[in-house]
Design an enzyme around this catalytic site. Sequence first.
Site, mmCIF file in Angstrom:
data_model
loop_
_atom_site.group_PDB
_atom_site.id
_atom_site.type_symbol
_atom_site.label_atom_id
_atom_site.label_comp_id
_atom_site.label_asym_id
_atom_site.label_seq_id
_atom_site.Cartn_x
_atom_site.Cartn_y
_atom_site.Cartn_z
ATOM 1 C CE LYS A 22 -1.880 1.636 3.928
ATOM 2 N NZ LYS A 22 -1.554 3.011 4.197
ATOM 3 C CB CYS A 116 -6.189 9.899 11.193
ATOM 4 S SG CYS A 116 -4.104 9.840 10.694
ATOM 5 C CG LEU A 125 8.323 18.549 8.259
ATOM 6 C CD1 LEU A 125 8.131 17.056 9.148
ATOM 7 C CD2 LEU A 125 9.130 18.881 8.690
ATOM 8 C CG ASP A 306 2.330 2.169 9.433
ATOM 9 O OD1 ASP A 306 1.919 2.373 10.129
ATOM 10 O OD2 ASP A 306 2.789 1.790 8.200
ATOM 11 N NE ARG A 398 -7.551 4.051 5.531
ATOM 12 C CZ ARG A 398 -7.905 5.783 6.329
ATOM 13 N NH1 ARG A 398 -8.021 5.378 6.481
ATOM 14 N NH2 ARG A 398 -6.826 6.449 5.136
HETATM 15 C C1 UD1 Z 1 4.001 6.517 6.268
HETATM 16 C C2 UD1 Z 1 2.810 6.023 6.253
HETATM 17 C C3 UD1 Z 1 2.748 5.171 7.671
HETATM 18 C C4 UD1 Z 1 3.745 5.081 7.999
HETATM 19 C C5 UD1 Z 1 4.119 6.757 8.711
HETATM 20 C C6 UD1 Z 1 5.757 6.188 9.371
HETATM 21 C C7 UD1 Z 1 2.009 5.923 3.649
HETATM 22 C C8 UD1 Z 1 0.703 6.708 2.940
HETATM 23 N N1 UD1 Z 1 2.110 5.907 5.661
HETATM 24 O O1 UD1 Z 1 2.627 8.323 6.571
HETATM 25 O O2 UD1 Z 1 1.853 4.051 7.294
HETATM 26 O O3 UD1 Z 1 3.528 4.918 9.911
HETATM 27 O O4 UD1 Z 1 4.519 6.952 7.614
HETATM 28 O O5 UD1 Z 1 6.170 5.623 8.965
HETATM 29 O O6 UD1 Z 1 3.088 5.265 3.457
HETATM 30 N N2 UD1 Z 1 4.984 15.342 10.426
HETATM 31 C C9 UD1 Z 1 5.214 16.388 10.844
HETATM 32 N N3 UD1 Z 1 4.286 17.012 9.473
HETATM 33 C C10 UD1 Z 1 5.117 16.933 8.563
HETATM 34 C C11 UD1 Z 1 4.751 15.718 8.129
HETATM 35 C C12 UD1 Z 1 5.087 14.498 9.634
HETATM 36 O O7 UD1 Z 1 5.401 16.738 11.823
HETATM 37 O O8 UD1 Z 1 4.710 17.832 7.430
HETATM 38 C C13 UD1 Z 1 5.168 14.337 11.862
HETATM 39 C C14 UD1 Z 1 4.045 13.847 12.329
HETATM 40 O O9 UD1 Z 1 3.065 13.534 13.230
HETATM 41 C C15 UD1 Z 1 4.547 12.016 12.323
HETATM 42 C C16 UD1 Z 1 6.031 12.020 12.240
HETATM 43 O O10 UD1 Z 1 6.235 13.063 11.515
HETATM 44 O O11 UD1 Z 1 4.534 11.807 13.955
HETATM 45 C C17 UD1 Z 1 5.866 10.752 11.041
HETATM 46 O O12 UD1 Z 1 4.966 11.127 10.247
HETATM 47 P P1 UD1 Z 1 5.799 11.123 8.323
HETATM 48 O O13 UD1 Z 1 6.824 9.798 7.817
HETATM 49 O O14 UD1 Z 1 5.483 11.922 7.651
HETATM 50 O O15 UD1 Z 1 4.380 9.486 8.170
HETATM 51 P P2 UD1 Z 1 3.730 9.770 6.896
HETATM 52 O O16 UD1 Z 1 4.090 9.573 5.803
HETATM 53 O O17 UD1 Z 1 2.427 10.338 7.443
#
Ligand code: UD1
Length: 418
Positions: A22, A116, A125, A306, A398
């Site tokens: 996914k 969520c 970011l 995950d 999902r």
């Molecule tokens: C992706 C995965 C998700 C996985 C996660 C971490 C997909 C569709 N989803 O989610 O299944 O659990 O990586 O391996 O690939 N953060 C910020 N600001 C931002 C973006 C992120 O503060 O702009 C923080 C988030 O709140 C979180 C951390 O960074 O605490 C990690 O998030 P991120 O690596 O961005 O996860 P996703 O890409 O959303």
Amino acid sequence: MASLKISGGNPLYGKLSVQGSKNAVLPMMAAALLLPGETQLAGCPRISDVEAMAEVLRACGAVVRWQDTVLCINASEVVPADIPAESTKRTRACVLLLGALLARCRRAVMARPGGCAIGERPIDLHLYALRKLGADITMLGEELLCCEAERLTGGEISFRFPSVGATQNAILAAVLAKGTTRIHNAAAEPEVVWLCRFLNRAGAGIAGGGTAHLEIEGGRPLHAVSFEVPPDRIVAGTYMAAVLSAGGEALLKRVCPEELSAVTKVLSAAGAVIRRTEEGLLVKKKGRLRAFDYLCTAPYPGFPTDMQSQLLALAVCADGTTVLEEKIFESRFHIVNEFNRMGADIYLDESCAIVNGVRVLQGGRVEARDLRGAAALVVGALAAEGTTIIDGAEYIYRGYEDVAGDLRRLGAALNEGE
Ligand code: UD1
């Protein structure tokens, strides 16, 4: 509300082929918008997140169709349609369309993705990286984010945290930006590496995938490609946990063992037998598992967030005490209450779950509120005494193509209901 009914106590035996990933395919779907012509993604999982993303791509002018298990995306014509809140709620991966549409159309308009069940999930970011490449970002009304750029220019992006999605969004915009982009403190998750491989196959020049420093030579001509979606490391990990909960022995085919090494290390240390064979990964339960002592989630190659819920499901019936610390998403512990209602002994102390292993869980009626939490309740129910009904089972669809069929084929007593 969909539900799953599981009668615990049946050990699992047999072979299983792991579905496509996914989290690897969703960014590739966004990337397909950059590639004129028809991109083919072979072995694409038929899950609701993929269907939701396909619908948004269609709204943006792409022709998306299934040919057996191949997802075909023709992005010859792309328009930067507004992406509404219903879509960003159905799959948060829509946020990747900011980078892709900005690169292809110079404009992207999207409802701001909210938090969520697993946490706040800000996108600062993502926006920081797009601004660094020349995007102008404003709000249209109260809800819509509007990213525009007359032209994108390569730049230096230094993340304060290696966000997977923000790294992917930056890559998507940078491949069509003029000049070189360097991303520092980039995420090294396999799903970032797969996106780099996919785009390089399509003609992009991305170096450093899998390390903290990426260098992207932007502006190369890109073309549509056929690409095999890699196996899903989290689905593989979930099925390993299922076997170690229910007991038995199963061979998981179509896996990348290297991508799973943080998980297999922890499980082996707890007494599981995990062996690489020519066909895949063999998983066997030999007696009760020992507690995991202290386990903490971290960016790759650390222990994946995950898989945290599924290991919590194993810790509840392991011998001894496990301290599980969640460092990535703050709200992954909804299922603690559900497990405690089944007889587990878990208490929460801020970002830590302290799990005292019990002999056995009792079946009951529980509710899932997120994808991996739902998977963890399935893992726990397989070993519980009696019958467990898991409400909120739609979350599992999902990310898992046919969890009921897969586990039934291994011998589980499991039925889907409405
Ligand atoms: C992706 C995965 C998700 C996985 C996660 C971490 C997909 C569709 N989803 O989610 O299944 O659990 O990586 O391996 O690939 N953060 C910020 N600001 C931002 C973006 C992120 O503060 O702009 C923080 C988030 O709140 C979180 C951390 O960074 O605490 C990690 O998030 P991120 O690596 O961005 O996860 P996703 O890409 O959303």
